[in-house]
Motif scaffolding. Sequence first.
Motif, PDB file in Angstrom:
ATOM      1  N   PHE A 101     -38.345 -30.043  16.177  1.00 17.45           N
ATOM      2  CA  PHE A 101     -38.348 -28.665  15.560  1.00 17.45           C
ATOM      3  C   PHE A 101     -37.372 -28.969  14.288  1.00 17.45           C
ATOM      4  O   PHE A 101     -36.211 -29.453  14.368  1.00 17.45           O
ATOM      5  CB  PHE A 101     -38.171 -27.779  16.316  1.00 17.45           C
ATOM      6  CG  PHE A 101     -37.856 -26.253  15.820  1.00 17.45           C
ATOM      7  CD1 PHE A 101     -38.846 -25.932  15.409  1.00 17.45           C
ATOM      8  CD2 PHE A 101     -36.655 -25.884  15.619  1.00 17.45           C
ATOM      9  CE1 PHE A 101     -38.826 -24.420  14.619  1.00 17.45           C
ATOM     10  CE2 PHE A 101     -36.396 -24.342  15.096  1.00 17.45           C
ATOM     11  CZ  PHE A 101     -37.435 -23.910  14.780  1.00 17.45           C
ATOM     12  N   GLU A 102     -37.588 -28.706  13.200  1.00 14.91           N
ATOM     13  CA  GLU A 102     -37.000 -28.624  11.936  1.00 14.91           C
ATOM     14  C   GLU A 102     -36.583 -30.031  11.765  1.00 14.91           C
ATOM     15  O   GLU A 102     -36.723 -30.165  10.126  1.00 14.91           O
ATOM     16  CB  GLU A 102     -35.778 -27.737  12.069  1.00 14.91           C
ATOM     17  CG  GLU A 102     -36.271 -26.153  12.506  1.00 14.91           C
ATOM     18  CD  GLU A 102     -34.847 -25.340  12.555  1.00 14.91           C
ATOM     19  OE1 GLU A 102     -33.751 -25.749  12.784  1.00 14.91           O
ATOM     20  OE2 GLU A 102     -34.698 -23.954  12.278  1.00 14.91           O
ATOM     21  N   THR A 103     -35.953 -30.615  12.145  1.00  9.83           N
ATOM     22  CA  THR A 103     -35.528 -32.199  11.828  1.00  9.83           C
ATOM     23  C   THR A 103     -36.266 -32.995  12.340  1.00  9.83           C
ATOM     24  O   THR A 103     -36.554 -32.953  13.726  1.00  9.83           O
ATOM     25  CB  THR A 103     -34.065 -32.209  12.088  1.00  9.83           C
ATOM     26  OG1 THR A 103     -33.729 -32.085  13.405  1.00  9.83           O
ATOM     27  CG2 THR A 103     -33.237 -31.308  10.962  1.00  9.83           C
ATOM     28  N   GLY A 104     -36.320 -34.327  11.998  1.00 12.81           N
ATOM     29  CA  GLY A 104     -36.857 -35.601  12.708  1.00 12.81           C
ATOM     30  C   GLY A 104     -36.343 -36.763  12.130  1.00 12.81           C
ATOM     31  O   GLY A 104     -35.564 -36.860  11.245  1.00 12.81           O
ATOM     32  N   ASN A 105     -37.257 -38.046  12.625  1.00 14.00           N
ATOM     33  CA  ASN A 105     -36.854 -39.107  12.210  1.00 14.00           C
ATOM     34  C   ASN A 105     -38.057 -39.978  11.882  1.00 14.00           C
ATOM     35  O   ASN A 105     -39.023 -39.798  12.795  1.00 14.00           O
ATOM     36  CB  ASN A 105     -35.858 -40.118  12.833  1.00 14.00           C
ATOM     37  CG  ASN A 105     -34.494 -39.444  13.226  1.00 14.00           C
ATOM     38  OD1 ASN A 105     -33.901 -38.971  12.085  1.00 14.00           O
ATOM     39  ND2 ASN A 105     -34.015 -39.085  14.556  1.00 14.00           N
ATOM     40  N   VAL A 106     -38.199 -40.735  10.846  1.00 17.39           N
ATOM     41  CA  VAL A 106     -39.270 -41.531  10.485  1.00 17.39           C
ATOM     42  C   VAL A 106     -38.664 -42.857  10.014  1.00 17.39           C
ATOM     43  O   VAL A 106     -37.382 -43.031  10.209  1.00 17.39           O
ATOM     44  CB  VAL A 106     -40.167 -41.249   9.287  1.00 17.39           C
ATOM     45  CG1 VAL A 106     -40.784 -39.818   9.495  1.00 17.39           C
ATOM     46  CG2 VAL A 106     -39.212 -40.930   8.018  1.00 17.39           C
ATOM     47  N   TRP A 107     -39.546 -43.820  10.042  1.00 15.52           N
ATOM     48  CA  TRP A 107     -39.272 -45.409  10.106  1.00 15.52           C
ATOM     49  C   TRP A 107     -39.705 -45.735   8.896  1.00 15.52           C
ATOM     50  O   TRP A 107     -41.180 -45.923   8.776  1.00 15.52           O
ATOM     51  CB  TRP A 107     -39.455 -46.143  10.871  1.00 15.52           C
ATOM     52  CG  TRP A 107     -38.395 -46.112  12.253  1.00 15.52           C
ATOM     53  CD1 TRP A 107     -37.266 -46.996  12.529  1.00 15.52           C
ATOM     54  CD2 TRP A 107     -38.198 -45.021  13.270  1.00 15.52           C
ATOM     55  NE1 TRP A 107     -36.451 -46.364  13.666  1.00 15.52           N
ATOM     56  CE2 TRP A 107     -37.050 -45.031  13.856  1.00 15.52           C
ATOM     57  CE3 TRP A 107     -39.009 -43.945  13.374  1.00 15.52           C
ATOM     58  CZ2 TRP A 107     -36.685 -44.435  14.795  1.00 15.52           C
ATOM     59  CZ3 TRP A 107     -38.391 -42.677  14.474  1.00 15.52           C
ATOM     60  CH2 TRP A 107     -37.376 -43.318  15.099  1.00 15.52           C
ATOM     61  N   VAL A 108     -39.016 -46.445   7.684  1.00 20.18           N
ATOM     62  CA  VAL A 108     -39.312 -46.915   6.530  1.00 20.18           C
ATOM     63  C   VAL A 108     -39.062 -48.298   6.551  1.00 20.18           C
ATOM     64  O   VAL A 108     -37.993 -48.842   6.976  1.00 20.18           O
ATOM     65  CB  VAL A 108     -38.740 -46.290   5.381  1.00 20.18           C
ATOM     66  CG1 VAL A 108     -39.063 -46.994   3.980  1.00 20.18           C
ATOM     67  CG2 VAL A 108     -38.762 -44.751   5.383  1.00 20.18           C
ATOM     68  N   PRO A 109     -40.269 -49.267   6.216  1.00 16.83           N
ATOM     69  CA  PRO A 109     -39.879 -50.626   6.366  1.00 16.83           C
ATOM     70  C   PRO A 109     -38.926 -51.163   5.351  1.00 16.83           C
ATOM     71  O   PRO A 109     -39.065 -50.502   4.095  1.00 16.83           O
ATOM     72  CB  PRO A 109     -41.339 -51.305   5.904  1.00 16.83           C
ATOM     73  CG  PRO A 109     -42.189 -50.083   6.145  1.00 16.83           C
ATOM     74  CD  PRO A 109     -41.536 -48.971   6.108  1.00 16.83           C
ATOM     75  N   GLY A 110     -38.125 -51.862   5.701  1.00 15.59           N
ATOM     76  CA  GLY A 110     -36.823 -52.333   4.663  1.00 15.59           C
ATOM     77  C   GLY A 110     -37.184 -53.548   4.210  1.00 15.59           C
ATOM     78  O   GLY A 110     -38.339 -54.271   4.269  1.00 15.59           O
TER      79      GLY A 110
END
Length: 369
Positions: free
Chosen positions: A306-315
Amino acid sequence: MLSSHRVPEPRGSTFVGVTRRIVLPTIKILLLAAIAVAAVRLAFGGDDDESAAGGDPAVPSVEIVQPEVPASIGTVVNTVEVEAVITSDAPTPIRATDAGEVTVFLADPGDIVEEGDPLVEVVFEEEGEPTTETDDEGNEVEVPGEPVRRFRTIEAATAGTVGEYDVLVGETVVVGDTLGSIATGGFTVSGSLSAEQQYRLVSGPTSAEVQARGGPAPFACTELSTGRSASGDDGGGGAEGGDGGAAPPEDPMAPDQGGGGSSTAISCTVPPDVTVFDGLAATMVIEAGRAENVLVVPVTAVEGAFETGNVWVPGPDGEPVETPVTLGLTDGELVEVREGLAEGDLILEFVPGVADEEELAPDMMGQAG
């Protein structure tokens, strides 16, 4: 007298027999063993020298590739479906608004009344105004006034059909006593919300579309409200459990507080011109927001509720980098990203460490009011 003699066998036949019985089976066994060893070497990587030199191209290898998806522009419609039931409204009690003795019923059981119509008359006595008199000794004394009878009318608090009265003429009542009831003839659609659905309804929608199974065409159900209900307590379908908006949501990840199996009810009022019956099953379809031309990603790519979250971006080195994002609306498959990503940014399609897509529970994604 005849004599017999044994004809000697040719010398070459003994050699042929030995070859067939011993030599050929031995060669066959050796060939099979060689083939088996070669197969094992191919299957398990060959010798150490070949591995150190880069290995044979025929040797199989495994490389795990994590799928990626781009953040793109799309439309999200936050629609929540709730399984519900249609129930007839409970009769509205007739409460005594004045204390006194019941003198007459102004509406009979079965009469149809409107809000404010007179139902019951009660009478009570009040002390009259005191007067001043002079006694035999010439002193002025205050004399209580004669009691005065006052009549009050108890009116209908709602429109409906008058039921049987619970009191008789001549009976004394006090303020708040139940004198009878009025059947409104109304119906309410009510269901139960999961914690995930509560998060998706924090914007406080005020109406829903209802489909009664086996009933009329889908109709608008107004006065949508939510309210906490608990087993054996203030269940009531939640019709009076709020101010018409959504109640503050509970944290779905919080541990159980031992509240006895509590839940949150949601309900709305069936329009008077719609024909339904008590006990009909129904589905409430609640639209709690629409976002067009916004940045969206799959809910499977987001860790958060809810409202905030995390995603994973390839480095740059190929390792995924955890990136915080601000979330908006969701339809259970896509979720709006308000901050943290730009159109075209690549992210991992699945949260690292989650073995099964189903474990992500897409309905957990909520709407940021």
